[in-house]
Design a protein around this motif. Structure first.
Motif, PDB file in Angstrom:
ATOM      1  N   MET A   1      -5.993  -0.602   3.486  1.00 27.88           N
ATOM      2  CA  MET A   1      -6.747  -0.595   2.226  1.00 27.88           C
ATOM      3  C   MET A   1      -6.619   0.788   1.576  1.00 27.88           C
ATOM      4  SD  MET A   1     -10.815  -1.241   1.657  1.00 27.88           S
ATOM      5  CE  MET A   1     -10.739  -2.888   2.354  1.00 27.88           C
ATOM      6  N   PRO A   2      -6.250   0.864   0.298  1.00 23.14           N
ATOM      7  CA  PRO A   2      -6.147   2.169  -0.365  1.00 23.14           C
ATOM      8  C   PRO A   2      -7.454   2.951  -0.254  1.00 23.14           C
ATOM      9  CG  PRO A   2      -5.168   0.452  -1.713  1.00 23.14           C
ATOM     10  CD  PRO A   2      -5.864  -0.245  -0.585  1.00 23.14           C
ATOM     11  N   GLU A   3      -7.317   4.257  -0.057  1.00 18.86           N
ATOM     12  CA  GLU A   3      -8.493   5.104   0.088  1.00 18.86           C
ATOM     13  C   GLU A   3      -8.819   5.792  -1.234  1.00 18.86           C
ATOM     14  OE1 GLU A   3      -8.894   7.080   3.762  1.00 18.86           O
ATOM     15  OE2 GLU A   3      -7.521   5.736   4.800  1.00 18.86           O
ATOM     16  N   GLY A   4      -9.897   6.568  -1.235  1.00 20.45           N
ATOM     17  CA  GLY A   4     -10.413   7.112  -2.468  1.00 20.45           C
ATOM     18  C   GLY A   4      -9.422   7.902  -3.286  1.00 20.45           C
ATOM     19  N   LYS A  51     -13.809   3.514  -3.672  1.00 22.87           N
ATOM     20  CA  LYS A  51     -12.628   2.657  -3.654  1.00 22.87           C
ATOM     21  C   LYS A  51     -12.657   1.614  -4.762  1.00 22.87           C
ATOM     22  CE  LYS A  51     -12.182   3.135   1.373  1.00 22.87           C
ATOM     23  NZ  LYS A  51     -12.001   2.408   2.654  1.00 22.87           N
ATOM     24  N   HIS A  52     -13.546   1.781  -5.723  1.00 22.27           N
ATOM     25  CA  HIS A  52     -13.719   0.829  -6.812  1.00 22.27           C
ATOM     26  C   HIS A  52     -13.140   1.399  -8.109  1.00 22.27           C
ATOM     27  CE1 HIS A  52     -16.769  -1.680  -4.589  1.00 22.27           C
ATOM     28  NE2 HIS A  52     -16.792  -0.561  -3.887  1.00 22.27           N
ATOM     29  N   LEU A 159     -21.031   7.763   2.291  1.00 24.81           N
ATOM     30  CA  LEU A 159     -20.222   8.551   1.368  1.00 24.81           C
ATOM     31  C   LEU A 159     -19.028   7.692   0.991  1.00 24.81           C
ATOM     32  CD1 LEU A 159     -18.555  11.461   3.424  1.00 24.81           C
ATOM     33  CD2 LEU A 159     -19.482   9.396   4.410  1.00 24.81           C
ATOM     34  N   ALA A 160     -18.610   7.759  -0.249  1.00 24.81           N
ATOM     35  CA  ALA A 160     -17.649   6.802  -0.788  1.00 24.81           C
ATOM     36  C   ALA A 160     -16.257   7.396  -0.918  1.00 24.81           C
ATOM     37  CB  ALA A 160     -18.127   6.287  -2.145  1.00 24.81           C
TER      38      ALA A 160
END
Length: 288
Positions: A1-4, A51-52, A159-160
């Motif tokens: 999954m792609p990270e921040g 990640k949004h 934490l995002a």
């Protein structure tokens, strides 16, 4: 999954292509959005939140997407857009007269009033790459967690933006065991860990190849992530991978038993082949 950092780069690319331009192409291939037509509206901005992705329009609508495991947004010239519109994995197309944003294999796509964005991302902790970044709040969230520190880092409510890559690399560089209870770590250790993670993401967002070592040559990018079955770059112990996190939400965690306080409780200790290897066996780990 792609990270921040990857999601930030995606938002930045979309913003550069579409900000200020009127929408002339709108094709949203999610059942809940089939009747939504954004043509005539203009893009105000495209931003990331962890990640949004949040694509805001001047008509008060925000288009929210999440890439999940395989999604991506591409930017293509209008002349090249028709062939992309024929693809079975296209989930969204939003374009101006200059550029088209094409969402492939998106895991999530929804639209809400911009004023209601908090219903989508309000549960997220401080964004490591966002204007709301707050080290004190992030550390407090981790200290309050009942999870191992590796799982706590992956919990976007704390934490995002951190995924398995940056969690593993941050913990290794900090010499912390992923399965150490977060609540048992002292304030200083947590502050150093979170600061290191934020620094890694901040550096990575400016490069197409993610790297914690500073070397972006293939196979040299990271210390432990993706290197199970291979020797640790620091101590020579065989790097390993095991699952971490609550039942039903387990994630992979790469780590070095020599540098990070021994085998994890979910690791059976059996030899592990290097990823991609089909022959031979990895050397069993040695205690350092």
């Amino acid at each position: 999954m792609p990270e921040g950092d990857t999601v930030w780069r995606t938002a930045h690319r979309l913003h550069q292509a579409l900000a200020g331009a009127e929408v002339v192409l709108c094709d949203l291939r999610f059942p809940s959005l089939a009747t939504l037509d954004l043509r005539g509206a203009s893009t105000l901005e495209v931003v990331s939140r962890g990640k949004h992705l949040l694509h805001r329009f001047d008509n008060g609508i925000t288009l929210h997407s999440h890439l999940k495991m395989e999604g991506q947004w591409r930017v293509e010239a209008p002349a090249d857009t028709p062939r992309w519109l024929r693809r079975d994995d296209l989930r969204a197309a939003v374009g101006s007269t200059s550029w088209s944003a094409l969402g492939l294999r998106l895991g999530l796509l929804e639209a809400v009033p911009t004023s209601a964005e908090a219903t989508l991302v309000g549960h997220l902790g401080p964004d490591l790459l966002g204007p709301d970044w707050d080290l004190t709040a992030a550390v407090a969230n981790l200290r309050a967690s009942t999870d191992p520190i590796g799982a706590a880092l992956l919990d976007q409510r704390n934490l995002a933006g951190i995924g398995t890559l940056w969690a593993a690399e941050s913990l290794f560089l900090s010499r912390l065991g992923p399965w150490t209870p977060a609540a048992e770590l002292d304030q200083a250790d947590l502050e150093r860990l979170v600061t290191r993670a934020q620094t890694l993401l901040d550096q990575a967002r400016h490069h197409a190849v993610q790297s914690s070592t500073g070397n972006r040559r293939k196979g040299e990018e990271n210390y432990v992530h993706g290197r199970s079955g291979r020797p640790c770059r620091r101590c020579g112990t065989t790097v390993r991978v095991a699952m971490i996190g609550p039942a039903g939400r387990e994630r992979t965690m790469f780590y070095c038993p020599g540098c990070q306080h021994g085998l994890g409780p979910t690791d059976d200790g059996r030899p592990q082949r290097p990823l991609g290897s089909t022959a031979g066996r990895a050397t069993p780990y040695r205690r350092a």
